[in-house]
Scaffold this motif. Structure first.
Motif, short mmCIF file in Angstrom:
data_model
loop_
_atom_site.label_atom_id
_atom_site.label_comp_id
_atom_site.label_asym_id
_atom_site.label_seq_id
_atom_site.Cartn_x
_atom_site.Cartn_y
_atom_site.Cartn_z
N GLU A 96 -12.49 6.86 6.07
CA GLU A 96 -12.09 7.25 4.73
C GLU A 96 -11.53 6.07 3.94
N ALA A 97 -11.03 5.07 4.58
CA ALA A 97 -10.30 4.02 3.86
C ALA A 97 -10.74 2.63 4.27
N GLY A 98 -12.04 2.42 4.47
CA GLY A 98 -12.55 1.08 4.70
C GLY A 98 -12.00 0.45 5.96
N GLY A 99 -11.97 -0.89 5.99
CA GLY A 99 -11.52 -1.59 7.17
C GLY A 99 -10.05 -1.91 7.18
N ALA A 100 -9.37 -1.82 6.03
CA ALA A 100 -7.95 -2.10 5.95
C ALA A 100 -7.37 -1.29 4.80
N ALA A 101 -6.08 -0.96 4.88
CA ALA A 101 -5.47 -0.16 3.82
C ALA A 101 -3.97 -0.37 3.78
N ARG A 102 -3.38 -0.14 2.62
CA ARG A 102 -1.93 -0.22 2.43
C ARG A 102 -1.50 0.94 1.54
N GLU A 103 -0.35 1.53 1.87
CA GLU A 103 0.17 2.67 1.11
C GLU A 103 1.16 2.18 0.06
N LEU A 104 1.02 2.67 -1.18
CA LEU A 104 1.81 2.17 -2.30
C LEU A 104 2.36 3.31 -3.15
N PHE A 105 3.59 3.14 -3.67
CA PHE A 105 4.08 3.93 -4.79
C PHE A 105 4.01 3.04 -6.02
N VAL A 106 3.31 3.47 -7.05
CA VAL A 106 3.15 2.68 -8.28
C VAL A 106 3.76 3.45 -9.44
N GLU A 107 4.64 2.80 -10.19
CA GLU A 107 5.26 3.42 -11.35
C GLU A 107 4.68 2.86 -12.63
N GLU A 108 4.43 3.74 -13.60
CA GLU A 108 3.85 3.33 -14.87
C GLU A 108 4.46 4.17 -15.99
N GLU A 109 4.23 3.76 -17.24
CA GLU A 109 4.63 4.56 -18.37
C GLU A 109 3.72 5.79 -18.46
N GLU A 200 16.91 12.65 -4.52
CA GLU A 200 18.01 11.67 -4.44
C GLU A 200 17.54 10.23 -4.69
N GLY A 201 16.27 10.02 -5.00
CA GLY A 201 15.79 8.69 -5.34
C GLY A 201 15.41 7.82 -4.16
N TYR A 202 15.08 8.44 -3.03
CA TYR A 202 14.68 7.66 -1.86
C TYR A 202 13.37 6.91 -2.11
N TYR A 203 12.50 7.48 -2.96
CA TYR A 203 11.21 6.85 -3.24
C TYR A 203 11.23 6.00 -4.51
N SER A 204 12.40 5.82 -5.11
CA SER A 204 12.49 4.94 -6.28
C SER A 204 12.54 3.49 -5.82
N TRP A 205 12.36 2.60 -6.76
CA TRP A 205 12.42 1.17 -6.44
C TRP A 205 13.41 0.48 -7.38
#
Length: 239
Positions: A96-109, A200-205
């Motif tokens: 499902e995700a090719g040969g390599a992958a990284r998990e990200l949280f991305v914040e945008e307007e 509680e903001g555990y996933y904030s940056w």
């Protein structure tokens, strides 16, 4: 991927796949410029009105993924990029995700996301959205007739200047792999841990709270809380 809380119930409807392009979208822009692709799993609203989304960045090689993540960080349309720990085997090759992958949280307007435009018109995500070569592929479930579907899509095209094409459509029941059904798979302890971490903001940056502090709020040992949270995240990320 939706943050809607509406119940899908047992209603029948339409199951379809859409190809979507819309202006001002960083994920479309970076995948058009680099190799690799993105899987969009979930969307959250932050307290200040921004949009934070959970993604898997994938590619045939680690170098492709590194270049893709760098492009996401460099985009003028992203506010912040938080990389999750390697706890899902994200760098291992998977179909499902090719040969390599990284998990990200991305914040945008919020102005550049079209997720609300679909959710507010009755669309439910069936599987994660795939973004590759500058195009989004949306597997969705729609509770309504084909005439209502066409009207809803035309509204989104006009209001968001979007290009949308239906590539697959069939009559079906509610999506078995939807975000709502994935949440239903959590135990009470897992759901409580996940919702507390979100609120509680555990996933904030940067993170607003530690696991130890979250465990104290819930009145359990740190290891117990962490076990519930990790199991919840694994279920939500891998439907």
């Amino acid at each position: 991927m939706s943050d809607t809380t509406a119940s899908v119930g047992d209603a029948s409807g339409l199951q379809l796949t859409l190809t979507v392009w819309h202006p001002g979208c960083w994920s479309i822009e970076v995948t058009a410029e680099t190799a690799g692709g993105l899987l969009a799993h979930a969307v959250y609203r932050t307290s200040d009105g921004n949009v934070r989304s959970l993604f898997t960045a994938y590619g045939d090689t680690a170098a492709e993924v590194d270049a893709l993540v760098a492009a996401i960080r460099d985009s003028e349309r992203t506010r912040s990029v938080l990389e999750l720990e390697e706890r899902y085997g994200s760098r291992e090759a998977t179909p499902e995700a090719g040969g390599a992958a990284r998990e990200l949280f991305v914040e945008e307007e919020p102005g550049h996301s079209v997720n609300d435009a679909f959710v507010s018109r009755g669309f439910l995500h069936d599987q994660p959205i795939r973004i590759v070569d500058g195009v989004e592929f949306w597997p969705v479930f729609y509770r309504g007739s084909r005439a209502e579907l066409e009207a809803a899509l035309e509204e989104i095209r006009e209001t968001r200047d979007a290009e949308i094409e239906v590539t697959r459509i069939s009559s079906s029941g509610p999506p078995r792999g939807s975000t709502l059904r994935r949440v239903d798979r959590l135990s009470e302890a897992q759901r409580d841990a996940y919702e507390l971490a979100r609120s509680e903001g555990y996933y904030s940056w940067p993170r607003a709270i530690t696991v130890r502090e979250l465990a104290a709020k819930q009145g359990v040992a740190k290891t117990t809380f962490l076990e519930h949270l990790r199991k919840a995240e694994a279920k939500l990320l891998d439907p």
